[in-house]
Design a protein around this motif. Structure first.
Motif, PDB file in Angstrom:
ATOM      1  N   LEU A  81       0.586  -9.198 -16.353  1.00 12.29           N
ATOM      2  CA  LEU A  81       0.306  -9.001 -14.859  1.00 12.29           C
ATOM      3  C   LEU A  81      -0.531  -7.474 -14.642  1.00 12.29           C
ATOM      4  N   ALA A  82      -1.521  -7.702 -14.002  1.00 13.29           N
ATOM      5  CA  ALA A  82      -2.444  -6.530 -13.663  1.00 13.29           C
ATOM      6  C   ALA A  82      -1.773  -5.610 -12.776  1.00 13.29           C
ATOM      7  N   PRO A  83      -1.815  -4.422 -12.507  1.00 14.32           N
ATOM      8  CA  PRO A  83      -1.315  -3.589 -11.589  1.00 14.32           C
ATOM      9  C   PRO A  83      -1.905  -4.294 -10.030  1.00 14.32           C
ATOM     10  N   GLY A  84      -1.147  -4.288  -9.186  1.00 14.18           N
ATOM     11  CA  GLY A  84      -1.161  -4.698  -7.763  1.00 14.18           C
ATOM     12  C   GLY A  84      -1.140  -6.369  -7.838  1.00 14.18           C
ATOM     13  N   THR A  85      -0.972  -6.876  -8.721  1.00 15.17           N
ATOM     14  CA  THR A  85      -0.712  -8.465  -8.604  1.00 15.17           C
ATOM     15  C   THR A  85       0.408  -8.939  -7.640  1.00 15.17           C
ATOM     16  N   GLU A  86       0.064 -10.005  -6.816  1.00 12.48           N
ATOM     17  CA  GLU A  86       0.963 -10.214  -5.903  1.00 12.48           C
ATOM     18  C   GLU A  86       1.947 -11.316  -6.714  1.00 12.48           C
ATOM     19  N   LEU A  87       3.077 -11.213  -6.871  1.00  7.22           N
ATOM     20  CA  LEU A  87       4.133 -12.342  -7.569  1.00  7.22           C
ATOM     21  C   LEU A  87       4.518 -12.983  -6.828  1.00  7.22           C
ATOM     22  N   ILE A  88       5.178 -12.530  -5.607  1.00  3.28           N
ATOM     23  CA  ILE A  88       5.882 -13.680  -4.655  1.00  3.28           C
ATOM     24  C   ILE A  88       5.417 -13.351  -3.266  1.00  3.28           C
ATOM     25  N   LEU A  89       5.078 -14.495  -2.432  1.00  3.24           N
ATOM     26  CA  LEU A  89       4.808 -14.222  -1.140  1.00  3.24           C
ATOM     27  C   LEU A  89       5.998 -15.007  -0.403  1.00  3.24           C
ATOM     28  N   LEU A  90       6.685 -14.115   0.317  1.00  4.43           N
ATOM     29  CA  LEU A  90       7.732 -14.861   1.364  1.00  4.43           C
ATOM     30  C   LEU A  90       7.417 -14.708   2.734  1.00  4.43           C
ATOM     31  N   PRO A  91       7.139 -16.295   3.075  1.00  5.82           N
ATOM     32  CA  PRO A  91       6.841 -16.100   4.595  1.00  5.82           C
ATOM     33  C   PRO A  91       8.215 -15.805   5.224  1.00  5.82           C
ATOM     34  N   THR A  92       8.109 -15.444   6.641  1.00  5.54           N
ATOM     35  CA  THR A  92       9.347 -15.086   7.458  1.00  5.54           C
ATOM     36  C   THR A  92      10.354 -16.030   7.319  1.00  5.54           C
ATOM     37  N   SER A  93       9.781 -17.476   7.515  1.00  7.02           N
ATOM     38  CA  SER A  93      10.513 -18.867   7.397  1.00  7.02           C
ATOM     39  C   SER A  93      11.586 -18.712   6.380  1.00  7.02           C
ATOM     40  N   CYS A  94      11.272 -18.010   5.341  1.00 11.27           N
ATOM     41  CA  CYS A  94      12.107 -18.092   4.196  1.00 11.27           C
ATOM     42  C   CYS A  94      13.316 -16.860   4.343  1.00 11.27           C
ATOM     43  N   ASP A 260      12.978   3.400 -12.327  1.00  9.11           N
ATOM     44  CA  ASP A 260      11.787   3.312 -13.024  1.00  9.11           C
ATOM     45  C   ASP A 260      10.967   1.823 -12.740  1.00  9.11           C
ATOM     46  N   PRO A 261      10.963   1.669 -11.463  1.00  8.68           N
ATOM     47  CA  PRO A 261      10.426   0.208 -11.440  1.00  8.68           C
ATOM     48  C   PRO A 261       9.282  -0.203 -11.659  1.00  8.68           C
ATOM     49  N   ASN A 262       8.932  -1.462 -11.956  1.00  9.69           N
ATOM     50  CA  ASN A 262       7.580  -1.917 -12.307  1.00  9.69           C
ATOM     51  C   ASN A 262       7.130  -3.119 -11.196  1.00  9.69           C
ATOM     52  N   VAL A 263       7.985  -3.173 -10.060  1.00  8.45           N
ATOM     53  CA  VAL A 263       7.423  -4.006  -8.819  1.00  8.45           C
ATOM     54  C   VAL A 263       7.915  -3.345  -7.866  1.00  8.45           C
ATOM     55  N   GLU A 264       7.479  -3.700  -6.545  1.00  9.93           N
ATOM     56  CA  GLU A 264       7.699  -3.289  -5.298  1.00  9.93           C
ATOM     57  C   GLU A 264       7.705  -4.183  -4.242  1.00  9.93           C
ATOM     58  N   VAL A 265       8.543  -3.996  -3.287  1.00 10.44           N
ATOM     59  CA  VAL A 265       8.348  -5.067  -1.935  1.00 10.44           C
ATOM     60  C   VAL A 265       7.521  -4.385  -1.020  1.00 10.44           C
ATOM     61  N   LEU A 266       6.364  -5.167  -0.468  1.00  6.75           N
ATOM     62  CA  LEU A 266       5.600  -4.713   0.648  1.00  6.75           C
ATOM     63  C   LEU A 266       5.463  -5.425   1.835  1.00  6.75           C
ATOM     64  N   PRO A 267       5.242  -5.060   2.739  1.00  9.73           N
ATOM     65  CA  PRO A 267       5.101  -6.034   3.880  1.00  9.73           C
ATOM     66  C   PRO A 267       3.778  -6.736   3.719  1.00  9.73           C
ATOM     67  N   THR A 268       3.661  -8.070   4.270  1.00  7.27           N
ATOM     68  CA  THR A 268       2.304  -8.526   4.127  1.00  7.27           C
ATOM     69  C   THR A 268       2.089  -9.334   5.408  1.00  7.27           C
ATOM     70  N   GLU A 269       0.911  -9.885   5.810  1.00  6.99           N
ATOM     71  CA  GLU A 269       0.843 -10.556   6.867  1.00  6.99           C
ATOM     72  C   GLU A 269       1.722 -11.826   7.071  1.00  6.99           C
ATOM     73  N   GLY A 270       2.739 -11.862   7.829  1.00  8.47           N
ATOM     74  CA  GLY A 270       3.622 -13.064   7.911  1.00  8.47           C
ATOM     75  C   GLY A 270       4.657 -13.140   7.047  1.00  8.47           C
ATOM     76  N   GLY A 271       4.978 -11.820   6.538  1.00  7.73           N
ATOM     77  CA  GLY A 271       6.064 -11.941   5.398  1.00  7.73           C
ATOM     78  C   GLY A 271       6.177 -10.753   4.818  1.00  7.73           C
ATOM     79  N   VAL A 272       6.748 -10.739   3.425  1.00 10.68           N
ATOM     80  CA  VAL A 272       6.848  -9.851   2.594  1.00 10.68           C
ATOM     81  C   VAL A 272       6.462 -10.233   1.277  1.00 10.68           C
ATOM     82  N   GLY A 273       5.926  -9.521   0.384  1.00  9.02           N
ATOM     83  CA  GLY A 273       5.500  -9.759  -0.940  1.00  9.02           C
ATOM     84  C   GLY A 273       6.106  -8.822  -2.108  1.00  9.02           C
ATOM     85  N   LEU A 274       6.124  -9.599  -3.219  1.00 10.29           N
ATOM     86  CA  LEU A 274       6.765  -8.673  -4.348  1.00 10.29           C
ATOM     87  C   LEU A 274       5.420  -8.457  -5.264  1.00 10.29           C
TER      88      LEU A 274
END
Ligand code: SAM
Length: 535
Positions: A81-94, A260-274
């Protein structure tokens, strides 16, 4: 299928029944059934959760659920995985949360009986309601993967495990949480209803009006509620800030913790992403940081600690009072200029300076923390400097920041005495534990190796017993970390003391120089220590 019982573990009730939470009476544990009988069978087929996220409009790419390092699940990279890759997108319905638009008034009314600061208990009601829906729950693929017990969380420890923590700030929290739940449960369901469910029952059932019970008449006991609270506290995110309900984020919450994390959770349009924080190789575990948390919070909320001095946010809490420093002075036998034991008396000017540091007076906050990057709490250092000062001019008029600066002594004699007192305070804190670090390490090694080798008891020490459960082992690991911190702080004090002894030319401060010349140092400002003195 609607589950009738929602019982997880009887340990919760044991803590209440043994009197450590509630004196007298006995908690009745109606049955000890596994949660798997409560509507949803556990599932070892993790792909169903990934499919569910995809069906609900989410995205999952480059990530797989795998056996985690700690006995449960974890996430790992399924490709590089390259830096910044979106791994999971979780819409608010989830997102599993409660909401005015989607939830029945009965559930929201129950949530309202719980103070907002107990956000994990609020969300726990929703989790239980979903669990009771069984296969009809929109979240059933997720619920199937939740752990059926959370043994590391001290609310579920046997009494011996809680006692083995040997650290009042945490044991007090454990008891407070259990007591709150017990009282709330009785308040909501009403005590002595004669409903046959006994004290172990929380909401059994709620008011007889149809539709008034968010759990549809299913008995929900303390154990069940404890399970749900622990699930929430160890998995939920506050994605929308502290004024909004917390949410459980299925799949994303399978990531384990590292500082020393290698992933982070960030807000996205319509939900959150890893997202990947850096390049990650295929097969590498994905690590998320749960926050800058001490071992106290990791243990209370998540049921684990970061051991071996590797938690940079772990601290030992001390409560300031003059008696603590007096005890420290006695332990290290600090002497005054005439060679007599130094008495740390609290003159009015010292009391005023301590009040300015908010260590005394009506606005006092007496909590001190040993540990972290600094190791020594600056306010404790300042208090020692103030209490050993022979005259006001040694300490007054410097500004709080200057007085608290660990590496900037005020004067040689003052510093030598202050450091001796600090060393004594740390020694007193260490002696408050029932065992030494060395003994704990032998106990831990013995439990890990399954050996019967026991540490040598100290004179006057009660017999030490081998650790009888994983609760106790975790508790001893936890308290051992506290002793490591105090040991490291003692070492720091010793280093500072050596530097003071060696540095004959220790720079005089403006106050000391002025006092020597017979002039008065500049008075402290009305706002406490006020501004820094000009250089
Ligand atoms: C958000 S969940 C992570 C997924 C979890 N492993 C599972 O099987 O569902 C948090 C729980 O994982 C475990 N965990 C996460 N990080 C850990 C760590 N660094 N050391 C030990 N246990 C950890 C703890 O049991 C914690 O309560």
């Amino acid at each position: 299928m609607r589950g009738r019982y929602l019982l997880t573990t009887r340990r919760w009730a044991v803590l209440i029944a043994d009197g450590s939470v509630r004196r007298g009476g006995s908690a009745v544990v109606t049955a000890s059934r596994d949660l798997s009988t409560a509507g949803i069978a556990p599932d070892q087929q993790p792909h169903a959760l990934v499919d569910w996220v995809l069906q609900r409009g989410g995205r999952v790419d480059g990530v797989a659920l795998a056996a985690g390092e700690f006995g449960g699940w974890g996430l790992q990279a399924s490709r590089t995985l390259a830096p910044g890759t979106e791994l999971i997108l979780l819409p608010t319905s989830c997102h599993l949360t409660y909401d005015e638009r989607d939830d029945p008034p009965s559930l929201l009314a129950l949530v309202d009986t719980i103070p907002p600061e107990l956000w994990s208990a609020r969300l726990a009601t929703k989790l239980i309601a979903e669990r009771l829906r069984g296969d009809e729950s929109a979240f059933c693929s997720y619920l199937r993967l939740l752990p059926s017990a959370l043994p590391g969380i001290p609310m579920f420890f046997q009494k011996r495990g809680v006692d083995a923590l040997d650290y009042p700030p945490v044991t007090a929290q454990v008891k407070k949480r259990c007591l709150w739940l017990y009282n709330w449960a009785n308040q909501v369901s009403g005590v002595g209803r004669g409903d046959g469910y006994g004290l172990g029952t929380v909401l059994a059932p709620l008011p007889a009006t149809p539709g008034a019970d968010p759990f549809g008449g299913a008995p929900v006991d303390l154990n069940a509620f404890g399970w749900a609270m622990a699930c929430v506290s160890s998995r939920a995110f506050r994605t929308r800030g502290p004024s909004h309900p917390a949410a459980m984020l299925p799949l994303i919450d399978m990531a384990n913790h590292s500082f020393d994390p290698n992933v982070e959770v960030l807000p996205t349009e319509g939900g959150v992403g890893l997202f990947a924080r850096r390049k990650i190789e295929a097969g590498e575990p994905l690590w998320l940081s749960y926050g800058k948390l001490s071992n106290d919070l990791l243990l209370l909320d998540y049921g684990f600690i970061v051991p071996n001095n590797e938690n940079p946010y772990d601290t030992v809490q001390l409560k300031f009072d003059v008696g603590l420093l007096q005890a420290g002075a006695m332990v290290t036998n600090v002497r005054d200029a005439l060679g007599a034991p130094m008495e740390l008396t609290l003159s009015p000017w010292k009391a005023a300076l301590l009040a300015e540091l908010r260590l005394a007076g009506p606005a006092a906050n007496t909590e001190l923390n040993i540990g972290g990057a600094e190791l020594l709490d600056g306010r404790l250092v300042a208090a020692a400097r103030i209490l050993v000062a022979r005259q006001e001019s040694e300490v007054a008029g410097r500004g709080a920041e200057r007085l608290c600066a660990v590496d900037r002594p005020l004067g040689r004699e003052n510093e030598a005495a202050a450091l001796a007192v600090l060393g004594g305070v740390l020694a007193v804190a260490l002696s408050n534990f029932a065992t030494t670090l060395e003994q704990d390490l032998v106990l831990i090694a013995g439990a890990e190796a399954g050996s019967a080798v026991m540490p040598e008891p100290l004179p006057q020490q009660p017999t030490l017993w081998p650790l009888a459960s994983s609760d106790e082992l975790l508790a001893v690991r936890f308290r051992a970390e506290k002793k490591r911190i105090l040991g490291a702080a003692l070492q720091r004090v010793a280093e500072l003391a050596r530097a003071v002894a060696a540095d004959g030319g220790l720079r005089e401060t403006a106050g000391a120089a002025a006092a020597k010349k017979g002039t008065k140092p500049a008075p402290a400002t009305g706002k406490g220590f006020g501004k820094k003195k000009p250089a």
